[in-house]
Design a protein around this motif. Structure first.
Motif, short mmCIF file in Angstrom:
data_model
loop_
_atom_site.label_atom_id
_atom_site.label_comp_id
_atom_site.label_asym_id
_atom_site.label_seq_id
_atom_site.Cartn_x
_atom_site.Cartn_y
_atom_site.Cartn_z
N UNK A 29 16.62 8.72 -98.51
CA UNK A 29 16.53 7.31 -98.12
C UNK A 29 17.84 6.97 -97.41
N UNK A 30 17.73 6.46 -96.20
CA UNK A 30 18.90 6.05 -95.43
C UNK A 30 19.13 4.57 -95.73
N UNK A 31 20.32 4.24 -96.18
CA UNK A 31 20.61 2.85 -96.55
C UNK A 31 21.82 2.32 -95.79
N UNK A 32 21.81 1.02 -95.59
CA UNK A 32 22.96 0.33 -95.01
C UNK A 32 22.91 -1.12 -95.47
N UNK A 33 23.91 -1.88 -95.10
CA UNK A 33 23.92 -3.31 -95.44
C UNK A 33 24.43 -4.09 -94.23
N UNK A 34 23.77 -5.21 -93.95
CA UNK A 34 24.13 -6.04 -92.79
C UNK A 34 24.06 -7.50 -93.20
N UNK A 35 25.19 -8.20 -93.04
CA UNK A 35 25.26 -9.63 -93.35
C UNK A 35 24.77 -9.93 -94.77
N UNK A 36 25.18 -9.05 -95.69
CA UNK A 36 24.84 -9.27 -97.10
C UNK A 36 23.45 -8.82 -97.50
N UNK A 37 22.68 -8.27 -96.56
CA UNK A 37 21.33 -7.80 -96.88
C UNK A 37 21.30 -6.28 -96.87
N UNK A 38 20.75 -5.70 -97.96
CA UNK A 38 20.59 -4.25 -98.03
C UNK A 38 19.30 -3.84 -97.35
N UNK A 39 19.38 -2.76 -96.57
CA UNK A 39 18.21 -2.23 -95.87
C UNK A 39 18.12 -0.74 -96.11
N UNK A 40 16.90 -0.20 -96.05
CA UNK A 40 16.72 1.23 -96.28
C UNK A 40 15.40 1.73 -95.73
N UNK A 41 15.37 3.04 -95.41
CA UNK A 41 14.17 3.66 -94.89
C UNK A 41 14.13 5.11 -95.34
N UNK A 42 12.94 5.58 -95.72
CA UNK A 42 12.77 6.98 -96.08
C UNK A 42 12.87 7.84 -94.83
N UNK A 43 13.49 9.00 -94.96
CA UNK A 43 13.66 9.89 -93.81
C UNK A 43 13.77 11.33 -94.28
N UNK A 44 13.14 12.21 -93.52
CA UNK A 44 13.30 13.64 -93.78
C UNK A 44 14.09 14.32 -92.66
N UNK A 45 14.30 13.60 -91.56
CA UNK A 45 15.03 14.15 -90.42
C UNK A 45 16.52 13.95 -90.62
N UNK A 46 17.10 14.77 -91.47
CA UNK A 46 18.54 14.75 -91.76
C UNK A 46 19.04 16.18 -91.66
N UNK A 47 20.16 16.39 -91.00
CA UNK A 47 20.65 17.74 -90.80
C UNK A 47 22.16 17.78 -90.78
N UNK A 48 22.72 18.86 -91.35
CA UNK A 48 24.15 19.10 -91.23
C UNK A 48 24.49 19.37 -89.76
N UNK A 53 35.00 18.19 -88.20
CA UNK A 53 35.00 17.49 -89.49
C UNK A 53 33.60 17.47 -90.09
N UNK A 54 33.47 17.20 -91.40
CA UNK A 54 32.15 17.13 -92.02
C UNK A 54 31.30 16.08 -91.31
N UNK A 55 30.18 16.50 -90.77
CA UNK A 55 29.35 15.59 -89.98
C UNK A 55 27.88 15.93 -90.19
N UNK A 56 27.04 14.94 -90.02
CA UNK A 56 25.60 15.17 -90.07
C UNK A 56 24.92 14.26 -89.06
N UNK A 57 23.63 14.49 -88.89
CA UNK A 57 22.85 13.62 -88.02
C UNK A 57 21.58 13.20 -88.73
#
Length: 380
Positions: A29-48, A53-57
């Protein structure tokens, strides 16, 4: 170098999604917060992407409100879901208005919400955003990580499930045998730590195996506690129906087609089962179960198919037999007579005799249960 001609006619959207669905992946689940509101979305497209430096996409649909929020904030977290978190994945894959309702979270270093119970968290700062077709691709530096033991939730062919490594599979088989052997007609508590100590496996694997067995109906879970459930007779009979189907197939191929050495070994295995009963009773039930299993596995193995033999072993029948034998000492004569008839059928090349006997043999557990019920006065 061979040149490959690329044409405009590629796979359709449906074909592409169908084939990509055959690629098993973890679920986040990709999560973030904007203007005090939490948002999130399920995702399987995540890769090292890089370790220096340690990075992912990550990739999110351009229409996703979470993706649009990340564009503005430049920060997000990747929450790697545990195998028992399918409801969370389904929630964040939906258009629910308040996805975080009832979801326990902590705050990360960058203020993003971290979903509790995940096996890993990656807190990230976006370095670059790229548009690719219908999706935004975020290339990001990882600024903080955390993890805990556990297995990941998997996604394959449109369904959620669990990933099972070889050690996990071995632990699951061992715990399943333990649980089936512990089955009585009343629910019994199960202690993951005690099971791990007795089976000499890691506590985490014992715990995860118990979680997996809840889907089979062998174990009931209430919070962090487990108990073994009485196994319905029909479940046991279904196991033996599968056993019969495999043995019938093996016998149909091999009766009349095996050599003298194989026949001699089959008879030797028959004789070995006789050592564990005296006067119609099991003198050593566990020894008989081992000898009986060796006899039947050898019969299936005569077909020469490793896959067939491994499928047969996967039924874990010795654990089921512990229950049947515990409830009756009167079945030994019939079982031994069946074994003798099977061996004689092989020696004579009489496939009809072998198939008929195997069919009768598969019904012995039902007969045993009926005997036990009658002895207990449950039936007239």
């Amino acid at each position: 170098m061979t040149e490959v001609e690329i044409t405009a006619d590629g796979p359709s959207k449906g074909e592409f999604r169908d084939v990509m669905g055959r690629f098993a992946s973890g679920v986040t689940v990709i999560t973030t917060t904007l203007d005090g509101e939490d948002l999130g979305a399920a995702a399987s497209a995540v890769s090292s992407l890089s370790d220096e430096p340690p990075s992912l996409l990550i990739c999110l649909n351009v229409t996703s409100t979470t993706a649009q929020a990340i564009v503005k904030t430049g920060t997000f977290a990747v929450n790697v879901l545990a195998e028992d978190s399918a409801p969370i994945a389904q929630r964040f894959a939906s258009k629910a208005p308040d996805k975080f309702q009832t979801i326990a979270v902590e705050r990360g270093q960058t203020g993003v919400p971290l979903i509790a119970g995940c096996i890993a968290h990656f807190e990230c700062v976006v370095d670059e955003t790229v548009r690719g077709g219908t999706h935004l691709v975020f290339l990001a530096r990882v600024v903080r990580v955390s993890s805990k033991p556990g297995n990941p939730l998997a996604y394959f062919r449109g369904s959620f499930g669990r990933m099972e490594t070889a050690p996990d599979a071995a632990a699951l088989h061992a715990v399943r045998d333990y649980v089936v052997g512990a089955v009585t007609d009343e629910a019994q508590p199960l202690d993951a730590e005690a099971i791990a100590a007795e089976l000499d496996i890691e506590v985490g694997r014992a715990y995860q195996s118990l979680v997996a067995l809840t889907t089979e109906g062998l174990v009931r879970r209430t919070g962090a506690t487990f108990q073994v459930e009485p196994v319905p007779d029909q479940v046991i009979f279904d196991y033996y129906a599968a056993k019969l189907a495999i043995e019938i197939g093996a016998a149909a191929q091999t009766v009349g087609a095996v050599g003298p050495d194989q026949l001699a070994e089959l008879r030797a295995l028959l004789e070995a089962t006789l050592e564990y009963s005296v006067d119609g009773q099991f003198s050593d039930p566990e020894g008989w179960i081992r000898a009986n299993n060796a006899f039947h596995e050898y019969l299936v193995g005569l077909a020469g198919s490793v896959i067939l033999t491994e499928t047969y072993k996967g039924l874990r029948l010795p654990a089921m037999e512990q229950r049947a034998i515990r409830e009756s000492t009167r079945a030994t004569a019939a079982l031994h007579d069946d074994h003798r008839a099977i061996v004689e059928g092989y020696e004579k090349g009489d496939v009809a005799l072998v198939l008929r006997t195997l069919t009768a043999h598969a019904k012995r557990p039902q007969e045993t249960r009926a005997e036990a019920a009658a002895a207990a006065g449950l039936v007239s």
